[in-house]
Design a protein around this motif. Structure first.
Motif, PDB file in Angstrom:
ATOM      1  N   GLY A 172      12.883 -61.593 -52.370  1.00  0.00           N
ATOM      2  CA  GLY A 172      13.576 -60.383 -51.943  1.00  0.00           C
ATOM      3  C   GLY A 172      14.104 -59.558 -53.100  1.00  0.00           C
ATOM      4  N   GLY A 173      15.270 -58.997 -52.895  1.00  0.00           N
ATOM      5  CA  GLY A 173      15.815 -58.060 -53.867  1.00  0.00           C
ATOM      6  C   GLY A 173      15.343 -56.662 -53.547  1.00  0.00           C
ATOM      7  N   ARG A 174      15.381 -55.792 -54.546  1.00  0.00           N
ATOM      8  CA  ARG A 174      14.960 -54.412 -54.309  1.00  0.00           C
ATOM      9  C   ARG A 174      13.466 -54.191 -54.497  1.00  0.00           C
ATOM     10  N   ALA A 175      12.766 -55.140 -55.099  1.00  0.00           N
ATOM     11  CA  ALA A 175      11.337 -54.960 -55.353  1.00  0.00           C
ATOM     12  C   ALA A 175      10.523 -54.690 -54.080  1.00  0.00           C
ATOM     13  N   PRO A 176      10.727 -55.428 -52.980  1.00  0.00           N
ATOM     14  CA  PRO A 176       9.906 -55.163 -51.787  1.00  0.00           C
ATOM     15  C   PRO A 176      10.031 -53.728 -51.279  1.00  0.00           C
ATOM     16  N   GLU A 177      11.171 -53.102 -51.547  1.00  0.00           N
ATOM     17  CA  GLU A 177      11.414 -51.727 -51.101  1.00  0.00           C
ATOM     18  C   GLU A 177      10.357 -50.769 -51.634  1.00  0.00           C
ATOM     19  N   TYR A 178       9.955 -50.935 -52.898  1.00  0.00           N
ATOM     20  CA  TYR A 178       8.937 -50.045 -53.444  1.00  0.00           C
ATOM     21  C   TYR A 178       7.548 -50.681 -53.466  1.00  0.00           C
ATOM     22  N   LEU A 179       7.458 -52.011 -53.505  1.00  0.00           N
ATOM     23  CA  LEU A 179       6.149 -52.660 -53.464  1.00  0.00           C
ATOM     24  C   LEU A 179       5.427 -52.355 -52.160  1.00  0.00           C
ATOM     25  N   ARG A 180       6.184 -52.135 -51.089  1.00  0.00           N
ATOM     26  CA  ARG A 180       5.566 -51.863 -49.782  1.00  0.00           C
ATOM     27  C   ARG A 180       4.877 -50.500 -49.741  1.00  0.00           C
ATOM     28  N   LEU A 181       5.062 -49.705 -50.781  1.00  0.00           N
ATOM     29  CA  LEU A 181       4.394 -48.405 -50.866  1.00  0.00           C
ATOM     30  C   LEU A 181       3.038 -48.496 -51.567  1.00  0.00           C
ATOM     31  N   ASP A 182       2.700 -49.657 -52.072  1.00  0.00           N
ATOM     32  CA  ASP A 182       1.473 -49.879 -52.837  1.00  0.00           C
ATOM     33  C   ASP A 182       0.379 -50.409 -51.899  1.00  0.00           C
ATOM     34  N   ALA A 183      -0.658 -49.624 -51.681  1.00  0.00           N
ATOM     35  CA  ALA A 183      -1.728 -49.996 -50.741  1.00  0.00           C
ATOM     36  C   ALA A 183      -2.417 -51.291 -51.148  1.00  0.00           C
ATOM     37  N   GLN A 184      -2.572 -51.542 -52.436  1.00  0.00           N
ATOM     38  CA  GLN A 184      -3.228 -52.776 -52.887  1.00  0.00           C
ATOM     39  C   GLN A 184      -2.357 -53.996 -52.562  1.00  0.00           C
ATOM     40  N   VAL A 185      -1.045 -53.861 -52.710  1.00  0.00           N
ATOM     41  CA  VAL A 185      -0.124 -54.947 -52.353  1.00  0.00           C
ATOM     42  C   VAL A 185      -0.226 -55.230 -50.859  1.00  0.00           C
ATOM     43  N   LEU A 186      -0.247 -54.191 -50.053  1.00  0.00           N
ATOM     44  CA  LEU A 186      -0.340 -54.377 -48.602  1.00  0.00           C
ATOM     45  C   LEU A 186      -1.647 -55.060 -48.213  1.00  0.00           C
ATOM     46  N   ARG A 187      -2.753 -54.693 -48.850  1.00  0.00           N
ATOM     47  CA  ARG A 187      -4.035 -55.358 -48.591  1.00  0.00           C
ATOM     48  C   ARG A 187      -3.961 -56.838 -48.958  1.00  0.00           C
ATOM     49  N   LEU A 188      -3.294 -57.123 -50.056  1.00  0.00           N
ATOM     50  CA  LEU A 188      -3.144 -58.505 -50.507  1.00  0.00           C
ATOM     51  C   LEU A 188      -2.355 -59.322 -49.484  1.00  0.00           C
ATOM     52  N   VAL A 189      -1.249 -58.782 -49.007  1.00  0.00           N
ATOM     53  CA  VAL A 189      -0.437 -59.465 -47.997  1.00  0.00           C
ATOM     54  C   VAL A 189      -1.257 -59.681 -46.731  1.00  0.00           C
ATOM     55  N   ARG A 190      -2.003 -58.670 -46.326  1.00  0.00           N
ATOM     56  CA  ARG A 190      -2.830 -58.790 -45.119  1.00  0.00           C
ATOM     57  C   ARG A 190      -3.899 -59.877 -45.275  1.00  0.00           C
ATOM     58  N   HIS A 191      -4.428 -60.045 -46.469  1.00  0.00           N
ATOM     59  CA  HIS A 191      -5.417 -61.103 -46.693  1.00  0.00           C
ATOM     60  C   HIS A 191      -4.840 -62.461 -46.306  1.00  0.00           C
ATOM     61  N   PHE A 192      -3.626 -62.737 -46.781  1.00  0.00           N
ATOM     62  CA  PHE A 192      -3.013 -64.035 -46.490  1.00  0.00           C
ATOM     63  C   PHE A 192      -2.754 -64.193 -44.996  1.00  0.00           C
ATOM     64  N   ALA A 193      -2.282 -63.140 -44.352  1.00  0.00           N
ATOM     65  CA  ALA A 193      -2.025 -63.213 -42.908  1.00  0.00           C
ATOM     66  C   ALA A 193      -3.326 -63.333 -42.124  1.00  0.00           C
TER      67      ALA A 193
END
Length: 189
Positions: A87-108
């Motif tokens: 957590g912390g403040r990083a997820p607040e801006y990481l969630r704006l990165d399309a590549q990060v979101l694709r990565l999270v979706r891969h695991f799910a």
């Protein structure tokens, strides 16, 4: 060969929520790679320490500089068996990165274990991977969790929730419960 766990982090990630799992999972025998978009192995991110000191919300203080041990642009999600989102403040801006979101979706999408703590739920909500799930998070994230179609589970700050292969907790005081439940999902004895 040890299971490989990926940690997605960034500047002002919560210090304990990155440092403790990073070290504890390695002590349990896992290979752990910590990455940040736009940064390479050997570069550092700044962390923040969030504490509960009787105010209406947590306080924030400078944490440590954390040295990343893998490069974001060189990882292949298929090579990892699990994902951890501090957590912390990083997820607040990481969630704006399309590549990060694709990565999270891969695991799910592939049914791999995911552990998220505190504001890490913001990243899971933005990736739309918690719909219909039971999720704990820092209480300030409850509206986002609910808007993402999940059931927000209000628990003690020292507790964690497991829903299938998803393990979540409200904040770093839950580390013992959160990491134990994550290890169980990973198949640790």
């Amino acid at each position: 060969m040890a299971q490989r766990i990926l940690i997605i982090c960034g500047d002002y990630v919560e210090d304990y929520e990155l440092m403790v799992p990073f070290q504890a999972l390695q002590a349990m025998g896992y290979t752990v790679d910590a990455v940040c978009p736009g940064k390479q192995a050997g570069e550092q991110i700044k962390t923040a320490i969030h504490d509960f000191e009787g105010a209406q919300t947590y306080s924030e203080k400078p944490g440590h500089n954390f040295t990343l041990n893998a490069s974001f642009d060189q990882i292949d999600a298929a090579n990892y068996q699990a994902l951890l989102v501090p957590g912390g403040r990083a997820p607040e801006y990481l969630r704006l990165d399309a590549q990060v979101l694709r990565l999270v979706r891969h695991f799910a999408d592939t049914g791999k274990p995911i552990a998220a703590i505190c504001h890490g739920a913001q990243l899971l909500a933005a990736a739309d991977v918690i719909r219909g799930r039971k999720v704990s998070a820092y209480p300030a994230c409850a509206p986002e969790v609910r808007l993402a179609g999940a059931e927000y589970i209000e628990i003690a700050v020292t507790a964690a929730v497991t829903d299938g292969r998803l393990v979540t907790a409200p904040a770093w005081p839950a580390h013992p419960a959160w990491l134990a439940q994550f290890a169980a999902v990973l198949g640790a004895p």
